[in-house]
Design a protein around this motif. Structure first.
Motif, short mmCIF file in Angstrom:
data_model
loop_
_atom_site.label_atom_id
_atom_site.label_comp_id
_atom_site.label_asym_id
_atom_site.label_seq_id
_atom_site.Cartn_x
_atom_site.Cartn_y
_atom_site.Cartn_z
N SER A 31 -33.32 -22.47 -90.27
CA SER A 31 -32.26 -22.40 -89.27
C SER A 31 -30.94 -22.64 -89.99
CB SER A 31 -32.49 -23.44 -88.17
OG SER A 31 -32.63 -24.73 -88.72
N GLU A 32 -29.86 -22.23 -89.36
CA GLU A 32 -28.56 -22.33 -90.00
C GLU A 32 -27.52 -22.92 -89.07
OE1 GLU A 32 -27.31 -18.51 -91.46
OE2 GLU A 32 -29.19 -18.16 -92.51
N PHE A 33 -26.53 -23.57 -89.65
CA PHE A 33 -25.34 -23.98 -88.95
C PHE A 33 -24.21 -24.06 -89.96
CE2 PHE A 33 -26.94 -27.99 -90.49
CZ PHE A 33 -25.82 -28.78 -90.71
N THR A 34 -23.00 -24.28 -89.48
CA THR A 34 -21.85 -24.40 -90.36
C THR A 34 -21.37 -25.84 -90.35
OG1 THR A 34 -21.20 -22.11 -89.91
CG2 THR A 34 -19.51 -23.56 -90.83
N ALA A 35 -21.28 -26.42 -91.53
CA ALA A 35 -20.77 -27.79 -91.67
C ALA A 35 -19.27 -27.73 -91.96
CB ALA A 35 -21.49 -28.50 -92.80
N VAL A 36 -18.56 -28.73 -91.49
CA VAL A 36 -17.16 -28.89 -91.81
C VAL A 36 -17.05 -30.14 -92.68
CG1 VAL A 36 -14.80 -29.15 -90.95
CG2 VAL A 36 -16.49 -27.85 -89.61
N PHE A 37 -16.62 -29.94 -93.91
CA PHE A 37 -16.53 -31.03 -94.87
C PHE A 37 -15.08 -31.36 -95.19
CE2 PHE A 37 -20.61 -29.00 -96.32
CZ PHE A 37 -21.45 -30.05 -95.98
N LYS A 38 -14.85 -32.62 -95.46
CA LYS A 38 -13.54 -33.07 -95.94
C LYS A 38 -13.64 -33.19 -97.45
CE LYS A 38 -12.26 -37.44 -95.81
NZ LYS A 38 -11.85 -38.77 -95.35
N ARG A 39 -12.63 -32.70 -98.12
CA ARG A 39 -12.60 -32.86 -99.58
C ARG A 39 -12.15 -34.28 -99.90
NH1 ARG A 39 -10.43 -27.16 -101.94
NH2 ARG A 39 -11.16 -25.91 -100.20
N VAL A 40 -12.76 -34.84 -100.91
CA VAL A 40 -12.40 -36.18 -101.34
C VAL A 40 -12.00 -36.12 -102.81
CG1 VAL A 40 -13.87 -37.37 -99.68
CG2 VAL A 40 -14.79 -36.79 -101.92
N LYS A 41 -11.32 -37.15 -103.25
CA LYS A 41 -10.93 -37.22 -104.66
C LYS A 41 -12.18 -37.30 -105.52
CE LYS A 41 -6.60 -39.56 -103.75
NZ LYS A 41 -5.81 -40.78 -103.95
N MET A 42 -12.10 -36.76 -106.72
CA MET A 42 -13.24 -36.74 -107.62
C MET A 42 -13.74 -38.15 -107.91
SD MET A 42 -15.10 -34.55 -108.66
CE MET A 42 -15.67 -33.40 -109.83
N SER A 43 -12.84 -39.10 -108.10
CA SER A 43 -13.25 -40.48 -108.37
C SER A 43 -14.02 -41.06 -107.19
CB SER A 43 -12.03 -41.34 -108.68
OG SER A 43 -11.11 -41.31 -107.61
N GLU A 44 -13.61 -40.73 -105.98
CA GLU A 44 -14.29 -41.21 -104.78
C GLU A 44 -15.65 -40.54 -104.63
OE1 GLU A 44 -13.25 -41.92 -100.07
OE2 GLU A 44 -11.86 -40.79 -101.30
N LEU A 45 -15.73 -39.26 -104.95
CA LEU A 45 -16.99 -38.53 -104.86
C LEU A 45 -18.03 -39.15 -105.79
CD1 LEU A 45 -18.57 -36.13 -103.74
CD2 LEU A 45 -17.62 -34.75 -105.59
N LYS A 46 -17.65 -39.50 -106.99
CA LYS A 46 -18.59 -40.11 -107.94
C LYS A 46 -19.14 -41.43 -107.39
CE LYS A 46 -18.25 -37.15 -111.32
NZ LYS A 46 -19.32 -36.23 -111.58
N LYS A 47 -18.27 -42.25 -106.78
CA LYS A 47 -18.72 -43.52 -106.20
C LYS A 47 -19.69 -43.28 -105.05
CE LYS A 47 -14.43 -45.96 -107.15
NZ LYS A 47 -13.22 -46.52 -106.53
N LEU A 48 -19.36 -42.30 -104.19
CA LEU A 48 -20.20 -42.02 -103.03
C LEU A 48 -21.56 -41.48 -103.44
CD1 LEU A 48 -17.51 -40.45 -100.69
CD2 LEU A 48 -18.72 -42.60 -100.32
N GLU A 49 -21.60 -40.67 -104.49
CA GLU A 49 -22.88 -40.14 -104.96
C GLU A 49 -23.80 -41.27 -105.39
OE1 GLU A 49 -21.66 -37.36 -107.96
OE2 GLU A 49 -21.70 -35.68 -106.55
N ASP A 50 -23.22 -42.32 -105.97
CA ASP A 50 -24.01 -43.47 -106.41
C ASP A 50 -24.54 -44.28 -105.23
OD1 ASP A 50 -23.56 -42.76 -109.03
OD2 ASP A 50 -21.90 -44.17 -109.30
N GLU A 51 -23.81 -44.27 -104.10
CA GLU A 51 -24.20 -45.06 -102.92
C GLU A 51 -25.38 -44.44 -102.17
OE1 GLU A 51 -21.01 -46.06 -100.29
OE2 GLU A 51 -19.70 -46.62 -101.95
N GLY A 52 -25.51 -43.13 -102.19
CA GLY A 52 -26.61 -42.48 -101.50
C GLY A 52 -26.15 -41.43 -100.52
N GLY A 53 -27.10 -40.62 -100.09
CA GLY A 53 -26.82 -39.45 -99.28
C GLY A 53 -26.14 -39.68 -97.95
#
Length: 110
Positions: A31-53
């Motif tokens: 099945s499909e849908f469209t997600a709307v994502f907010k872009r975050v700073k690269m430094s913030e993205l790295k921290k969030l990836e470590d925290e979990g999905g």
């Protein structure tokens, strides 16, 4: 075209959710849908990836289109709907994959 630097950037991205079929053993339904994502700073993205999905999604997912309930009614995006949806392993895997692919494709030049 000039690059416009915006303080808050969002983008829409298709998500394909593959889950085991209810009626065809050993097969998947998609099945499909469209997600709307907010872009975050690269430094913030790295921290969030470590925290979990789920924590990553709470920070970057700000909406969706094409999500319905079993009766066919649109499901409005909200924090509680996001949390409930994220409890589904197939859905969570698909959304995280869609989000991370956007950056992988950008880095590879596609």
């Amino acid at each position: 075209m000039a690059f416009v630097r915006k303080k808050v950037k969002t983008f829409k991205w298709p998500v394909e959710v593959k889950e085991p079929s209810d009626s065809k053993p050993g097969e998947f339904k998609t099945s499909e849908f469209t997600a709307v994502f907010k872009r975050v700073k690269m430094s913030e993205l790295k921290k969030l990836e470590d925290e979990g999905g789920v924590q990553l999604l709470k920070k970057v997912m700000v909406g969706w289109e094409g999500v319905t309930d079993e009766a066919g009614k649109d499901v409005k995006f909200s924090a509680s709907e996001l949390e409930e949806s994220a409890d589904d392993v197939d859905w969570l895997k698909a959304v995280l994959s869609a989000y991370t692919k956007t950056y992988a494709e950008a880095e590879s030049g596609n």
